[in-house]
Design a protein around this motif. Structure first.
Motif, mmCIF file in Angstrom:
data_model
loop_
_atom_site.group_PDB
_atom_site.id
_atom_site.type_symbol
_atom_site.label_atom_id
_atom_site.label_comp_id
_atom_site.label_asym_id
_atom_site.label_seq_id
_atom_site.Cartn_x
_atom_site.Cartn_y
_atom_site.Cartn_z
ATOM 1 N N VAL A 28 32.857 42.623 18.180
ATOM 2 C CA VAL A 28 34.024 41.707 19.006
ATOM 3 C C VAL A 28 35.239 41.349 18.238
ATOM 4 C CG1 VAL A 28 34.599 39.290 20.041
ATOM 5 C CG2 VAL A 28 32.200 40.404 20.529
ATOM 6 N N ARG A 29 35.096 41.144 17.109
ATOM 7 C CA ARG A 29 36.127 40.839 16.181
ATOM 8 C C ARG A 29 37.007 42.024 15.505
ATOM 9 N NH1 ARG A 29 36.616 35.715 14.244
ATOM 10 N NH2 ARG A 29 35.139 34.282 14.801
ATOM 11 N N ASN A 30 36.420 43.142 15.155
ATOM 12 C CA ASN A 30 36.782 44.314 14.543
ATOM 13 C C ASN A 30 36.595 45.597 15.249
ATOM 14 O OD1 ASN A 30 37.268 42.742 12.057
ATOM 15 N ND2 ASN A 30 34.956 42.770 11.694
ATOM 16 N N LYS A 31 35.767 46.205 15.548
ATOM 17 C CA LYS A 31 35.371 47.281 16.414
ATOM 18 C C LYS A 31 36.117 47.536 17.499
ATOM 19 C CE LYS A 31 31.226 48.716 13.809
ATOM 20 N NZ LYS A 31 29.976 49.023 13.600
ATOM 21 N N ILE A 32 36.024 46.741 18.540
ATOM 22 C CA ILE A 32 36.761 46.759 19.780
ATOM 23 C C ILE A 32 38.083 46.875 19.708
ATOM 24 C CG2 ILE A 32 36.938 45.512 21.989
ATOM 25 C CD1 ILE A 32 33.953 44.932 22.034
ATOM 26 N N PRO A 33 38.768 45.891 18.873
ATOM 27 C CA PRO A 33 40.263 45.780 18.872
ATOM 28 C C PRO A 33 40.560 46.986 18.060
ATOM 29 C CG PRO A 33 39.316 43.721 18.077
ATOM 30 C CD PRO A 33 38.170 44.228 18.453
ATOM 31 N N ARG B 34 40.557 49.774 20.938
ATOM 32 C CA ARG B 34 41.859 49.753 21.683
ATOM 33 C C ARG B 34 43.205 50.535 20.862
ATOM 34 N NH1 ARG B 34 40.800 43.874 22.356
ATOM 35 N NH2 ARG B 34 39.278 43.673 23.865
ATOM 36 N N GLU B 35 43.198 50.143 19.477
ATOM 37 C CA GLU B 35 44.241 50.899 18.983
ATOM 38 C C GLU B 35 44.012 52.358 18.919
ATOM 39 O OE1 GLU B 35 47.151 49.512 18.013
ATOM 40 O OE2 GLU B 35 46.596 47.648 19.156
ATOM 41 N N ASP B 36 42.809 52.895 18.655
ATOM 42 C CA ASP B 36 42.567 54.251 18.415
ATOM 43 C C ASP B 36 42.627 54.970 19.852
ATOM 44 O OD1 ASP B 36 41.698 53.936 15.887
ATOM 45 O OD2 ASP B 36 39.448 53.642 16.252
ATOM 46 N N VAL B 37 42.280 54.185 21.091
ATOM 47 C CA VAL B 37 42.565 54.732 22.339
ATOM 48 C C VAL B 37 44.162 54.952 22.718
ATOM 49 C CG1 VAL B 37 42.652 54.461 24.768
ATOM 50 C CG2 VAL B 37 40.429 54.015 23.340
ATOM 51 N N ALA C 111 45.480 57.926 20.271
ATOM 52 C CA ALA C 111 44.948 59.254 20.683
ATOM 53 C C ALA C 111 45.668 59.398 22.098
ATOM 54 C CB ALA C 111 43.516 59.170 21.029
ATOM 55 N N LYS C 112 46.186 58.563 23.079
ATOM 56 C CA LYS C 112 46.587 58.850 24.150
ATOM 57 C C LYS C 112 47.941 59.191 24.002
ATOM 58 C CE LYS C 112 47.069 56.682 28.752
ATOM 59 N NZ LYS C 112 46.820 55.548 29.703
ATOM 60 N N SER C 113 48.558 58.913 22.791
ATOM 61 C CA SER C 113 50.016 59.375 22.752
ATOM 62 C C SER C 113 50.269 60.905 22.331
ATOM 63 C CB SER C 113 50.624 58.420 21.428
ATOM 64 O OG SER C 113 49.914 58.654 20.206
ATOM 65 N N TYR C 114 49.103 61.443 21.956
ATOM 66 C CA TYR C 114 48.931 62.938 21.611
ATOM 67 C C TYR C 114 49.159 63.672 22.845
ATOM 68 C CZ TYR C 114 46.798 61.309 17.206
ATOM 69 O OH TYR C 114 46.564 60.668 16.037
ATOM 70 N N ALA D 1 37.485 58.657 21.448
ATOM 71 C CA ALA D 1 37.613 57.012 21.418
ATOM 72 C C ALA D 1 37.262 56.436 22.649
ATOM 73 C CB ALA D 1 39.403 56.893 21.432
ATOM 74 N N LYS D 2 37.054 57.235 23.781
ATOM 75 C CA LYS D 2 36.832 56.608 25.135
ATOM 76 C C LYS D 2 35.259 56.483 24.951
ATOM 77 C CE LYS D 2 38.979 55.375 28.045
ATOM 78 N NZ LYS D 2 39.501 54.005 28.731
ATOM 79 N N ASP D 3 34.893 57.353 24.515
ATOM 80 C CA ASP D 3 33.153 57.639 24.281
ATOM 81 C C ASP D 3 32.932 56.456 23.416
ATOM 82 O OD1 ASP D 3 32.792 59.780 25.892
ATOM 83 O OD2 ASP D 3 32.501 61.168 24.194
ATOM 84 N N MET D 4 33.529 56.123 22.212
ATOM 85 C CA MET D 4 33.245 54.931 21.456
ATOM 86 C C MET D 4 33.538 53.593 22.082
ATOM 87 S SD MET D 4 32.258 53.548 18.711
ATOM 88 C CE MET D 4 31.993 55.107 17.946
ATOM 89 N N GLU D 5 34.625 53.669 23.214
ATOM 90 C CA GLU D 5 34.618 52.510 24.018
ATOM 91 C C GLU D 5 33.520 52.116 24.800
ATOM 92 O OE1 GLU D 5 38.608 51.241 26.418
ATOM 93 O OE2 GLU D 5 37.678 52.655 27.461
#
Length: 613
Positions: free
Chosen positions: A475-480, A483-486, A489-492, A504-508
């Motif tokens: 909740v505190r680290n991996k999900i935030p 979100r940044e990773d998504v 990656a989307k900017s690519y 990143a979406k699979d990890m989400e």
């Protein structure tokens, strides 16, 4: 130099280099701005140090001369971006009549290379209607590739590179190989050569010169990038196979040479990531690499090479009349519950063919065991395809329970209903198929339309705190962070071929699923220190001494739902071994699976004592 500016230079008011740069901002010239795009200078006021530019994205933009100096770049009038401002209709006509000429002009204006994403940004909407762009680009891309005027990669995020000079098609393809910066580039160049081998009909000498380079590259890559070395040699073999004039030198590196020196586990990982055609070439090299031991070697990697590898290996063994060795391996691995998801999927799908001999009641137990273990483990799920197969293959469960006896079918149905992987609706759907094939199992679902209350989990305080810490970290680290990773990656760009975005979406999805599961488990758990457990029988919080037929003894500790520690013979009361032990009294016999040999063994309960008196 502009006449007005030349006067300032002659009067010594500005240096000549400044005058030359200033002349580039004279009315009628074109420039490029990072945000506004290309533009045409329409007016300037030298005394006021102002310039007005009609940009593609902002007409009538007035700037300070100093700002324009720093933020714009001069482009010639014949630059594609300049033509988009004043000759857009001509470009639109050209896109229909001669798309290759249009693309070459665009690439030349961008220094000879640009990505597919950048190309779409330049053309879509402005030159080609947005709704028509995809179809236009698919046709134009094929024509550009066929023209051999440019190197056109498969991925949109990789650069399209304009070939230079008056080279022949064969020379251009060879030049692409020689210009490759890494093994991946060499592989792509070889694939292009194999696809266009006709270009070398009268020029095979150029290809022969490449073979030594390929050998050297493969030898270097094999030490640290085995998968790429295998791909490179496979691609080379495809080129040789498609050309009648080429023969492989006896001293050249072969796939079998790479296999002999490879670590088995590393080979399985690397080969499993290759395309199907390349995997087949690798597995077909096993006999040359390992001689009489090739069947044992290939069977050893069978369930470690992924879905494509499993299919290819089975096909090769079948073609070479060596399937019995695979059957023996599968029968043993299924009995030991050691078969991976891809291999189990193959067994289920080929149950009326090559895997018929091993399709037994044990397959059902192995499937559920794998689903449960994957559900309880950390990390992304590995059994999603296996779970989907149970639902998608309408006859799989029917075929499975049809070969079971009554007790096996009931036990399988009971275990499926208790499996935490399936939702309630999915359980009902799967059980309906089982009951249709084996009506004797209907008693298992009597009253199942009423939701059964969740059973409280007894857990150690230590394991409960560990679960809470994991949930807090998610909740505190991996999900935030995800979100940044998504976002990154989307900017690519090009989400259809963007591996980073998909990952990143699979990890989400995994994190959301894991968070929900942990919430449910923690809310349903009750912590305990196991103090004062009843030791008259095997209970949660007891240590049981078991004796085998030879008189040897072993202590096993039965603790909470999340307390399995194989190294210390500690088992969860919910595990298969735990369920077999709970309720047993001294003198009782119990059949459990040996964790080292994976064989079933009968042990006698010798004594029981509390874990925490």
């Amino acid at each position: 130099m502009h006449p007005d500016v030349a006067k300032l230079v002659e009067a010594g008011r500005i240096p000549k280099p400044v005058g030359e740069r200033l002349s580039q901002l004279a009315p009628g010239n074109f420039c490029l701005h990072k945000s506004f795009g290309a533009g045409k200078v329409t007016d300037w006021d030298l005394p006021a140090k102002k310039v007005t530019i009609d940009f593609e994205k902002s007409a009538g933009q007035t700037m300070e001369l100093q700002f324009a100096f720093q933020k714009t770049e001069w482009i010639p009038a014949d630059d594609f971006r300049a033509k988009k401002i004043e000759q857009r209709e001509e470009l639109r006509t050209l896109s229909k009549s001669d798309p290759i000429n249009l693309l070459v002009h665009l690439l030349q204006s961008h220094g000879g290379s640009m990505t597919g994403d950048a190309l779409e940004k330049e053309l879509s909407g402005a030159v080609i209607p947005e709704a028509d762009f995809k179809k236009w680009w698919d046709n134009a891309k094929k024509a550009l590739r066929d023209s051999r005027l440019a190197v056109v990669p498969q991925k949109r995020t990789e650069a399209i590179v304009l070939r230079s000079g008056d080279r022949s098609p064969a020379q251009a393809l060879v030049a692409d190989f020689e210009a490759a910066r890494d093994i991946k580039g060499m592989i792509r160049a070889l694939e292009a050569i194999a696809a266009d081998i006709g270009a070398f009909e009268n020029d095979t000498d150029a290809l022969k010169r490449l073979l030594s380079d390929i050998d050297e590259g493969a030898k270097k890559a094999a030490r640290v990038q085995l998968g790429q070395a295998l791909q490179l040699v496979s691609a080379r073999d495809e080129v040789i196979g498609s050309s009648k004039a080429l023969e492989l030198d006896p001293s050249a590196v072969r796939l079998s040479d790479l296999l002999v020196n490879a670590d088995a586990s590393r080979l399985a990982d690397e080969a499993g990531a290759l395309p199907s055609s390349r995997q087949r070439a690798v597995y077909e090299a096993f006999p040359n690499a390992y001689g009489d031991e090739w069947v044992g070697k290939i069977v050893h990697v069978f369930d470690k090479v992924g879905a494509r590898g499993v299919t290819e290996i089975a096909r090769i063994l079948l073609e070479r009349d060596s399937l019995p060795a695979l059957v023996t391996h599968l029968r043993s691995a299924i009995a030991r519950r050691a078969l991976g998801p891809d291999a189990l999927i193959w067994v289920c799908r080929e149950r009326k063919g090559p895997s018929q001999e091993v399709f037994s009641a044990d397959v059902g137990a192995a499937v559920l065991n794998l689903l449960e273990n994957d559900h309880l483990s950390d990390g992304p799920r590995k059994t999603s395809r296996l779970q989907s197969l149970l639902g998608d293959d309408k006859s799989l469960l029917t075929d499975l329970v049809s070969i079971m006896d009554v007790n096996e079918a009931r036990n399988f149905g009971r275990r499926l209903l208790d499996c935490p992987v399936f939702g309630e609706l999915e359980k009902k759907s799967l059980m309906a198929r089982i009951i249709k094939a084996r009506p004797e199992t209907a008693e298992l679902v009597n009253g199942s339309n009423q939701k059964r209350p969740e059973e409280t989990l007894l857990v150690s305080w230590e394991s409960l705190e560990k679960k809470k810490a994991e949930l807090d970290d998610i909740v505190r680290n991996k999900i935030p962070q995800n979100r940044e990773d998504v976002k990154i990656a989307k900017s690519y760009g090009d989400l259809r071929e963007n591996f980073e975005y998909k990952s990143a979406k699979d990890m989400e999805k995994y994190l959301a699923h894991r968070r929900t599961a942990l919430d449910k488990e923690i809310n349903n758990a009750r912590g305990t220190d196991f103090k004062g457990s009843d030791a008259s029988k095997v209970n949660i919080g007891t240590i049981v001494t078991l004796e085998d037929a030879s008189g040897g003894t072993v202590d096993m500790t039965v603790l909470g739902a999340w307390d399995s520690i194989p190294e210390t013979k500690t088992v969860s009361y919910l595990s298969v071994v735990g369920k077999a032990l709970v309720g047993r009294a001294p003198g009782d016999e119990v059949s459990i699976r040996d964790e080292e040999t994976e064989q079933m063994q009968t042990l006698k309960v010798r004594s029981i004592r509390p874990f925490n008196p």
